[in-house]
Motif scaffolding. Structure first.
Motif, PDB file in Angstrom:
ATOM      1  N   LYS A 127     -12.502 -15.805  -4.373  1.00  0.00           N
ATOM      2  CA  LYS A 127     -12.891 -14.359  -4.248  1.00  0.00           C
ATOM      3  C   LYS A 127     -13.458 -14.576  -2.828  1.00  0.00           C
ATOM      4  CE  LYS A 127     -14.921 -13.665  -8.825  1.00  0.00           C
ATOM      5  NZ  LYS A 127     -15.714 -13.432  -9.951  1.00  0.00           N
ATOM      6  N   ILE A 128     -13.779 -15.509  -1.859  1.00  0.00           N
ATOM      7  CA  ILE A 128     -13.747 -15.777  -0.973  1.00  0.00           C
ATOM      8  C   ILE A 128     -12.546 -15.815  -0.381  1.00  0.00           C
ATOM      9  CG2 ILE A 128     -15.087 -16.554   1.141  1.00  0.00           C
ATOM     10  CD1 ILE A 128     -17.330 -17.520  -0.821  1.00  0.00           C
ATOM     11  N   LEU A 129     -11.641 -16.472  -0.702  1.00  0.00           N
ATOM     12  CA  LEU A 129     -10.802 -16.471   0.522  1.00  0.00           C
ATOM     13  C   LEU A 129      -9.423 -15.458   0.254  1.00  0.00           C
ATOM     14  CD1 LEU A 129      -8.545 -18.561   2.353  1.00  0.00           C
ATOM     15  CD2 LEU A 129      -7.583 -19.412   0.227  1.00  0.00           C
ATOM     16  N   LEU A 130      -9.640 -14.676  -1.280  1.00  0.00           N
ATOM     17  CA  LEU A 130      -8.913 -13.700  -0.790  1.00  0.00           C
ATOM     18  C   LEU A 130      -9.643 -12.589  -0.012  1.00  0.00           C
ATOM     19  CD1 LEU A 130      -6.410 -12.275  -2.597  1.00  0.00           C
ATOM     20  CD2 LEU A 130      -8.189 -11.388  -4.073  1.00  0.00           C
ATOM     21  N   GLY A 131     -10.534 -12.807  -0.308  1.00  0.00           N
ATOM     22  CA  GLY A 131     -11.906 -11.179   1.172  1.00  0.00           C
ATOM     23  C   GLY A 131     -11.621 -12.008   1.988  1.00  0.00           C
ATOM     24  N   GLN A 132     -11.316 -12.839   2.397  1.00  0.00           N
ATOM     25  CA  GLN A 132     -11.211 -13.486   3.719  1.00  0.00           C
ATOM     26  C   GLN A 132      -9.768 -13.144   4.779  1.00  0.00           C
ATOM     27  OE1 GLN A 132     -12.973 -14.244   6.357  1.00  0.00           O
ATOM     28  NE2 GLN A 132     -14.992 -14.624   4.715  1.00  0.00           N
ATOM     29  N   ILE A 133      -8.303 -13.123   3.287  1.00  0.00           N
ATOM     30  CA  ILE A 133      -6.970 -12.817   3.725  1.00  0.00           C
ATOM     31  C   ILE A 133      -7.192 -11.468   4.030  1.00  0.00           C
ATOM     32  CG2 ILE A 133      -5.306 -12.840   2.716  1.00  0.00           C
ATOM     33  CD1 ILE A 133      -5.603 -15.690   1.331  1.00  0.00           C
TER      34      ILE A 133
END
Lengths: 162, 127
Positions: A9-15
């Motif tokens: 989730k965080i990775l997607l948010g970061q992306i």
């Protein structure tokens, strides 16, 4: 390994955040900056071109100036030469004219001298003749008496044909 | 015609008539008297003028160089130049020798002076 797990989730948010930042930066920073750089480069190129043109023109002007100077120099020399020739010609003409006048004066003087000489000779001749006749008359007057005079008169009379 | 001119004309006519027929002088005078008519009073003047014309026409002047006996010469001149009746003479020493004869119409130069003048002119180239 709970601390090193990928939080999707965080990775997607970061992306997503990164993509948004990327597009925003591209839209508001990169493109205007690129356009600015392009304009600046064009201006610099234009300036360089203009400088080259100016350099060329300057060169042309220098060439033209040199050419004109050369031409002027040649013209100056030509005019000077012409003036010298003209002066020489006029000088020669003046000398020639003076020579002619001198000769004419000399000839006139010679003629006048000859005329005076002739007149003097003529006057002398006339004087000699006049004196000779005066002397003859005087001698005749003294030597002819009345008798001789009568004889001569009769002689003249006998020779007259009417 | 004025009187003086008329007298001159009559005088000249009388002189010419007498010169042509000197023997008929009586007839000439008779004709003149008849022609004059009332102007007979001019006759003395006409005769005087005719005499003057005669003297002028028949007289000559002789210039001689010396005072010698010139009767012979005058006689010879009268023989040579017909029409000369009276000759007056005058001495001119400048003639050197010879004479000059001057009439109404002619001048005869027969002197040494004239010969010398002629010679001088020839030398000068005037002739």
């Amino acid at each position: 390994m709970s601390g090193l797990e990928i939080n999707w989730k965080i990775l997607l948010g970061q992306i997503v955040n990164f993509a948004i930042l990327f597009f925003a930066l591209k839209l508001f920073v990169y493109n205007p900056l690129l356009s600015l750089l392009k304009t600046r480069r064009e201006k610099i190129e234009e300036g360089v071109n203009k400088s080259k043109q100016a350099e060329e023109k300057l060169g042309q002007i220098r060439d033209l100036k040199e050419k004109m100077e050369r031409e002027n120099e040649a013209k100056k020399k030509e005019i000077l030469l012409k003036a010298q020739e003209e002066a020489k010609k006029r000088s020669e003409e003046l000398v020639k004219k003076a020579e002619e006048e001198r000769e004419a004066l000399l000839l006139k003087a010679q003629k006048e001298a000859e005329a005076i000489k002739e007149r003097e000779a003529e006057a002398t001749k006339k004087k000699i003749i006049d004196n000779a006749f005066l002397l003859t008359e005087k001698l005749l007057k003294e030597s002819i008496d009345a008798t001789k005079g009568k004889e001569i008169s009769e002689d003249f009379l006998s020779k007259i044909k009417v | 015609m004025n009187t003086e001119k008329e007298i001159s004309c009559w005088s000249r006519a009388l002189y010419l008539s007498l010169e042509e027929n000197p023997d008929n002088y009586e007839k000439i005078f008779a004709n003149l008297k008849a022609s004059l008519g009332k102007k007979i009073i001019y006759l003395p003047a006409i005769i005087k003028k005719a005499e003057m014309i005669y003297n002028k026409e028949k007289k000559a002047k002789l210039y001689i160089s010396h005072d010698f006996d010139k009767e012979d010469i005058i006689k010879k001149i009268k023989e040579k130049f017909k029409g000369i009746d009276k000759i007056e003479d005058e001495i001119d020493r400048d003639l050197l020798a010879g004479f000059r004869l001057k009439t109404k119409d002619i001048l005869v130069k027969a002197s040494l002076k004239d010969t010398l003048i002629k010679l001088k002119n020839k030398i000068y180239g005037y002739n």
